[in-house]
Design a protein around this motif. Structure first.
Motif, PDB file in Angstrom:
ATOM      1  N   TYR A  65       0.793  -1.246   0.133  1.00  0.00           N
ATOM      2  CA  TYR A  65      -0.115   0.155   0.235  1.00  0.00           C
ATOM      3  C   TYR A  65       1.036   1.355   0.219  1.00  0.00           C
ATOM      4  O   TYR A  65       0.590   2.259  -0.808  1.00  0.00           O
ATOM      5  CB  TYR A  65      -0.919  -0.020   1.055  1.00  0.00           C
ATOM      6  N   THR A  69       0.741   4.172  -3.018  1.00  0.00           N
ATOM      7  CA  THR A  69       0.371   5.513  -2.667  1.00  0.00           C
ATOM      8  C   THR A  69       1.558   6.512  -2.778  1.00  0.00           C
ATOM      9  O   THR A  69       1.272   7.480  -2.603  1.00  0.00           O
ATOM     10  CB  THR A  69      -0.480   5.775  -1.369  1.00  0.00           C
ATOM     11  N   ASP A  73      -0.719  12.076  -6.813  1.00  0.00           N
ATOM     12  CA  ASP A  73      -2.370  11.808  -6.639  1.00  0.00           C
ATOM     13  C   ASP A  73      -2.937  12.353  -8.150  1.00  0.00           C
ATOM     14  O   ASP A  73      -2.378  13.166  -8.684  1.00  0.00           O
ATOM     15  CB  ASP A  73      -2.805  12.432  -5.390  1.00  0.00           C
ATOM     16  N   GLY A  87      -8.225   5.448  -8.280  1.00  0.00           N
ATOM     17  CA  GLY A  87      -7.700   4.842  -7.076  1.00  0.00           C
ATOM     18  C   GLY A  87      -7.829   3.319  -7.449  1.00  0.00           C
ATOM     19  O   GLY A  87      -6.948   2.704  -6.872  1.00  0.00           O
ATOM     20  N   HIS A 115      -2.274   4.411   6.127  1.00  0.00           N
ATOM     21  CA  HIS A 115      -3.327   4.029   5.287  1.00  0.00           C
ATOM     22  C   HIS A 115      -4.706   5.125   5.683  1.00  0.00           C
ATOM     23  O   HIS A 115      -5.212   5.510   4.848  1.00  0.00           O
ATOM     24  CB  HIS A 115      -3.743   2.928   5.344  1.00  0.00           C
ATOM     25  N   GLN A 118      -4.737   8.358   3.157  1.00  0.00           N
ATOM     26  CA  GLN A 118      -5.745   8.136   1.933  1.00  0.00           C
ATOM     27  C   GLN A 118      -6.984   7.906   2.119  1.00  0.00           C
ATOM     28  O   GLN A 118      -7.850   8.520   1.445  1.00  0.00           O
ATOM     29  CB  GLN A 118      -4.951   7.085   1.103  1.00  0.00           C
ATOM     30  N   SER A 122      -9.979  10.104   0.526  1.00  0.00           N
ATOM     31  CA  SER A 122     -11.189   9.564  -0.309  1.00  0.00           C
ATOM     32  C   SER A 122     -12.468   9.763   0.271  1.00  0.00           C
ATOM     33  O   SER A 122     -13.395  10.112  -0.220  1.00  0.00           O
ATOM     34  CB  SER A 122     -11.020   8.052  -0.284  1.00  0.00           C
TER      35      SER A 122
END
Length: 216
Positions: A65, A69, A73, A87, A115, A118, A122
């Motif tokens: 992950y 990421t 973006d 995504g 995490h 993100q 989102s």
């Protein structure tokens, strides 16, 4: 003169080795003993960092992950539909980078709270677009589950891109299922053309979210 001691093994070295070895042996062959051999250490050295395989898988999924990421973006001006699609495209690409990548990711628990950065972004993007928080959670998780399930099935046929397992020749399948013409003709859409299939499926999911919650 005293001999120089070997560098101390750290958790990141173990995880990097595990991810590298995963592409060679797959999830079934990935054991702490195999990783220890790759690192040229004794297996007990790994137990200082991981009590068992699931704990290692959790950290492997977290590192996957992190790597996913680390890139740029999507532009903030894009709509929620495109950001959600982008995504999940990135997630699929990341999982396809590892043999059995979807299986490693599935059911694993991220370590730490990195995490959440993100996830917060989102959910915030969807709430700003007009979703309630529960709707935003359902929308992101549904798209995520679609992607994870799709790649799990995809890697069941092609463990790595271009590496196709035996038994999935669509022409042979069609011949065996000649008495069932629709099922026979479905072979290419089921077991080939994964890029097109993923994009179409993801579009269906996002269109369903938009229609269900009436958020444009």
């Amino acid at each position: 003169m005293m001999a120089r001691r070997a560098p101390k093994l750290d958790k990141k070295q173990v995880v990097d080795a595990a991810l590298r070895l995963l592409n060679e042996v797959g999830l079934e062959g990935l054991t702490l003993r195999a990783i220890a051999r790759d690192l040229e250490v004794q297996a007990p050295a790994l137990y200082w960092h991981f009590e068992g395989k699931q704990e290692l898988l959790d950290e492997m999924a977290t590192e996957m992950y992190r790597r996913m990421t680390a890139g740029p973006d999507l532009a903030s001006g894009a709509g929620w539909q495109e950001r959600l699609a982008a995504g999940n495209r990135a997630l699929r690409a990341a999982l396809l980078g590892y043999r059995d990548g979807a299986k490693v990711f599935s059911g694993s628990r991220f370590t730490g709270t990195e995490h959440a950065i993100q996830l917060e972004a989102s959910l915030g993007m969807l709430v700003e677009a007009g979703f309630t928080l529960p709707q935003a959670v359902r929308a992101t998780s549904t798209a995520y589950f679609f992607t994870l399930g799709f790649v799990t099935e995809e890697q069941g046929v092609e463990p790595l891109p271009g590496d196709r397992r035996e038994g999935y020749d669509v022409d042979e399948r069609a011949a065996r299922m000649a008495a069932f013409p629709l099922a026979a003709a479905a072979g290419p859409d089921l077991f080939q053309n994964y890029d097109e299939g993923f994009e179409e499926g993801l579009a269906l999911v996002i269109a369903g979210i938009e229609a269900r919650y009436r958020v444009g």
